[in-house]
Structures are given as C-alpha cells and as structure tokens.
Design a protein around this motif. Structure first.
Motif, PDB file in Angstrom:
ATOM      1  N   GLN A 121       0.855  -1.150   0.021  1.00 40.79           N
ATOM      2  CA  GLN A 121       0.111  -0.064  -0.059  1.00 40.79           C
ATOM      3  C   GLN A 121       0.920   1.124  -0.054  1.00 40.79           C
ATOM      4  O   GLN A 121       2.027   1.151   0.522  1.00 40.79           O
ATOM      5  N   PRO A 122       0.351   2.332  -0.405  1.00 39.22           N
ATOM      6  CA  PRO A 122       1.136   3.605  -0.442  1.00 39.22           C
ATOM      7  C   PRO A 122       1.233   3.959   1.253  1.00 39.22           C
ATOM      8  O   PRO A 122       0.334   3.570   1.967  1.00 39.22           O
ATOM      9  N   GLY A 123       2.391   4.262   1.527  1.00 37.40           N
ATOM     10  CA  GLY A 123       2.571   4.679   2.757  1.00 37.40           C
ATOM     11  C   GLY A 123       3.905   5.484   3.153  1.00 37.40           C
ATOM     12  O   GLY A 123       4.432   6.272   2.188  1.00 37.40           O
ATOM     13  N   ALA A 124       4.497   5.497   4.114  1.00 40.07           N
ATOM     14  CA  ALA A 124       5.677   6.024   4.432  1.00 40.07           C
ATOM     15  C   ALA A 124       6.439   5.456   5.622  1.00 40.07           C
ATOM     16  O   ALA A 124       6.026   4.717   6.378  1.00 40.07           O
ATOM     17  N   ILE A 125       7.966   5.786   5.729  1.00 37.58           N
ATOM     18  CA  ILE A 125       8.763   5.308   6.683  1.00 37.58           C
ATOM     19  C   ILE A 125       9.059   6.731   7.399  1.00 37.58           C
ATOM     20  O   ILE A 125       9.660   7.459   6.610  1.00 37.58           O
ATOM     21  N   PHE A 126       8.930   6.610   8.564  1.00 37.19           N
ATOM     22  CA  PHE A 126       9.369   7.639   9.552  1.00 37.19           C
ATOM     23  C   PHE A 126      10.476   7.470  10.020  1.00 37.19           C
ATOM     24  O   PHE A 126      10.865   6.338  10.606  1.00 37.19           O
ATOM     25  N   ARG A 127      11.648   8.214   9.958  1.00 43.69           N
ATOM     26  CA  ARG A 127      13.026   8.083  10.679  1.00 43.69           C
ATOM     27  C   ARG A 127      13.534   9.189  11.486  1.00 43.69           C
ATOM     28  O   ARG A 127      12.773  10.430  11.337  1.00 43.69           O
ATOM     29  N   ASP A 128      14.058   8.952  12.560  1.00 45.63           N
ATOM     30  CA  ASP A 128      14.414  10.032  13.306  1.00 45.63           C
ATOM     31  C   ASP A 128      15.696  10.557  12.623  1.00 45.63           C
ATOM     32  O   ASP A 128      16.316  10.432  11.659  1.00 45.63           O
ATOM     33  N   ARG A 129      16.382  11.516  13.451  1.00 46.82           N
ATOM     34  CA  ARG A 129      17.412  12.631  12.735  1.00 46.82           C
ATOM     35  C   ARG A 129      18.749  11.702  12.405  1.00 46.82           C
ATOM     36  O   ARG A 129      19.578  12.249  11.563  1.00 46.82           O
ATOM     37  N   ASP A 130      18.900  10.616  13.065  1.00 49.18           N
ATOM     38  CA  ASP A 130      20.070   9.603  12.766  1.00 49.18           C
ATOM     39  C   ASP A 130      19.854   8.713  11.691  1.00 49.18           C
ATOM     40  O   ASP A 130      20.463   7.995  11.219  1.00 49.18           O
ATOM     41  N   GLY A 131      18.521   8.638  10.889  1.00 51.06           N
ATOM     42  CA  GLY A 131      18.192   7.932   9.920  1.00 51.06           C
ATOM     43  C   GLY A 131      17.383   6.747  10.309  1.00 51.06           C
ATOM     44  O   GLY A 131      17.276   5.634   9.740  1.00 51.06           O
ATOM     45  N   LYS A 132      17.341   6.304  11.551  1.00 54.53           N
ATOM     46  CA  LYS A 132      16.785   5.085  12.143  1.00 54.53           C
ATOM     47  C   LYS A 132      15.391   5.482  12.014  1.00 54.53           C
ATOM     48  O   LYS A 132      14.592   5.990  12.296  1.00 54.53           O
ATOM     49  N   VAL A 133      14.797   4.045  11.939  1.00 53.28           N
ATOM     50  CA  VAL A 133      13.221   3.707  11.546  1.00 53.28           C
ATOM     51  C   VAL A 133      12.572   3.882  12.700  1.00 53.28           C
ATOM     52  O   VAL A 133      12.859   3.251  14.004  1.00 53.28           O
ATOM     53  N   LEU A 134      11.590   4.717  13.012  1.00 53.90           N
ATOM     54  CA  LEU A 134      10.879   5.017  14.109  1.00 53.90           C
ATOM     55  C   LEU A 134       9.434   4.569  14.055  1.00 53.90           C
ATOM     56  O   LEU A 134       8.911   3.641  14.654  1.00 53.90           O
ATOM     57  N   ASN A 135       8.730   4.416  12.626  1.00 52.66           N
ATOM     58  CA  ASN A 135       7.556   3.813  12.489  1.00 52.66           C
ATOM     59  C   ASN A 135       7.206   3.823  10.930  1.00 52.66           C
ATOM     60  O   ASN A 135       7.923   4.516  10.129  1.00 52.66           O
ATOM     61  N   THR A 136       6.057   3.286  10.658  1.00 49.13           N
ATOM     62  CA  THR A 136       5.486   3.345   9.452  1.00 49.13           C
ATOM     63  C   THR A 136       4.116   3.623   9.246  1.00 49.13           C
ATOM     64  O   THR A 136       3.389   3.442  10.363  1.00 49.13           O
ATOM     65  N   PHE A 137       3.673   4.096   8.389  1.00 55.00           N
ATOM     66  CA  PHE A 137       2.047   4.396   7.989  1.00 55.00           C
ATOM     67  C   PHE A 137       1.895   3.493   6.721  1.00 55.00           C
ATOM     68  O   PHE A 137       2.589   3.800   5.817  1.00 55.00           O
ATOM     69  N   ALA A 138       0.938   2.786   6.442  1.00 55.34           N
ATOM     70  CA  ALA A 138       0.257   2.268   5.468  1.00 55.34           C
ATOM     71  C   ALA A 138      -1.189   2.924   5.263  1.00 55.34           C
ATOM     72  O   ALA A 138      -1.842   2.891   6.132  1.00 55.34           O
TER      73      ALA A 138
END
Length: 189
Positions: A121-138
């Motif tokens: 599905q369309p969505g997004a990956i949320f990353r912190d300022r260090d590029g680490k994965v925080l969460n996703t939205f679908a």
C-alpha cells in the motif's frame, strides 16, 4: 462455496450464518458489476498519498480531512514495546486533528517522513534525525479516500527495514517539543 454449506462456512470463519450469507450476496453483486474492488490505480493512490503526507508535514488539518473517508480508522501497533494508542481513532475530524497535532513537534525534533510502499500500500517510513526507523504508515485507499491508516511502531516489526530508533526517547523529546502538556504520548501495555 466449494460444496460447503453456510453452517460449515460460518463455523470455519467464526461468523454467523446470516453474516456469511450477506458476504456471499455482496461478493456475487460485486462480481456481477465487473468493477474491481479497489478502483484507484497505482498512480492515483500514490498521488493521494503524496497529498496526504504533504498535508501531514504541514500540520494542515483541513487538508488532511479532505483526503479522509468520513469513517476513517487510524490504528497503531506498538506491541507494548513502543508508545502507541491502545484504541483506534475513528472519524475524519478526529484523525485529522490528531495527525495535525503531532506533525509540528515531529518536524521540530527532526523526524523525516519518506514516502514508501508499505505492505503493498502507499505509505511512509518515519525516521529519526539519525536515519533510524521510528515507525511506518500504510494507507488503505478506496473510492478516492483514505479508509484506514495503519501505524506500526513495534520495533520487532520494523527491524527488517533497518536500524530501529529508540521510540521511548523520541516520545520524551516529542513531549518536550509539544506546546501543551495535556497531549503527551504515554506508554501503553
């Protein structure tokens, strides 16, 4: 249904016979119309998702509301290992208000929203300022509107994407960036 009666189907899927009969009627009607279940093509879904994430980054509640189905559901999965709501948020007004309220503090603390396909599905990956994965939205999209927003913040379900952020530290920083103390992210079990 492959030679099975409604009593057997109902027992197998854990629904009433009446519910199974209704599902069958809807499925037959759907098949008779020849219309695909998901009308939006890939391009239209991606455009809608792009507008959604633009409005989200801007904290534009009205812009978000325009893209949401009236009975939209926003659900989160923290798995008890990350800060997340325990109940779905339902309705375009409530979901738009919540999303608009969290956007500014997220941007202020350096969270980046990267459009990305999530579970097909369309969505997004949320990353912190260090590029680490925080969460996703679908985003589940039907009839030109977002029907469901599925947020995954459970670190066990994000590790396959890359190094995972410390969501508790981000929540503390987010709480400090919020102008009002009554809307704090809180741990859930």
């Amino acid at each position: 249904m492959f030679g099975f009666g409604f009593p057997e189907i109902a027992s197998t899927v854990g629904r009433s016979e009446a519910a199974c009969r209704q599902l069958a009627v809807r499925a037959r009607r759907h098949m008779d119309t020849g219309r695909p279940r998901f009308e939006a093509g890939r391009r239209e879904r991606e455009e809608l998702a792009g507008r959604f994430f633009d409005a989200f980054r801007e904290g534009d509640a009205d812009g978000l509301r325009e893209l949401l189905a009236g009975d939209v559901h926003m659900v989160g999965d923290g798995g008890g290992k990350a800060p997340a709501g325990t109940k779905p948020i339902i309705g375009a007004d409530k979901v738009a208000q919540v999303l608009a309220a969290v956007a500014a503090p997220l941007v202020r603390i350096g969270i980046v929203v990267e459009p990305h396909e999530v579970n097909g599905q369309p969505g997004a990956i949320f990353r912190d300022r260090d590029g680490k994965v925080l969460n996703t939205f679908a985003l589940d999209i039907l009839d030109g509107r977002i029907q469901t927003i599925r947020a995954v913040i459970n670190p066990d379900k994000l590790r396959h994407i890359g190094p995972v952020a410390d969501s508790w530290a981000v929540a503390r920083e987010w709480n400090q960036a919020r102008p009002s103390p009554e809307r704090r992210l809180t741990p859930t079990a």
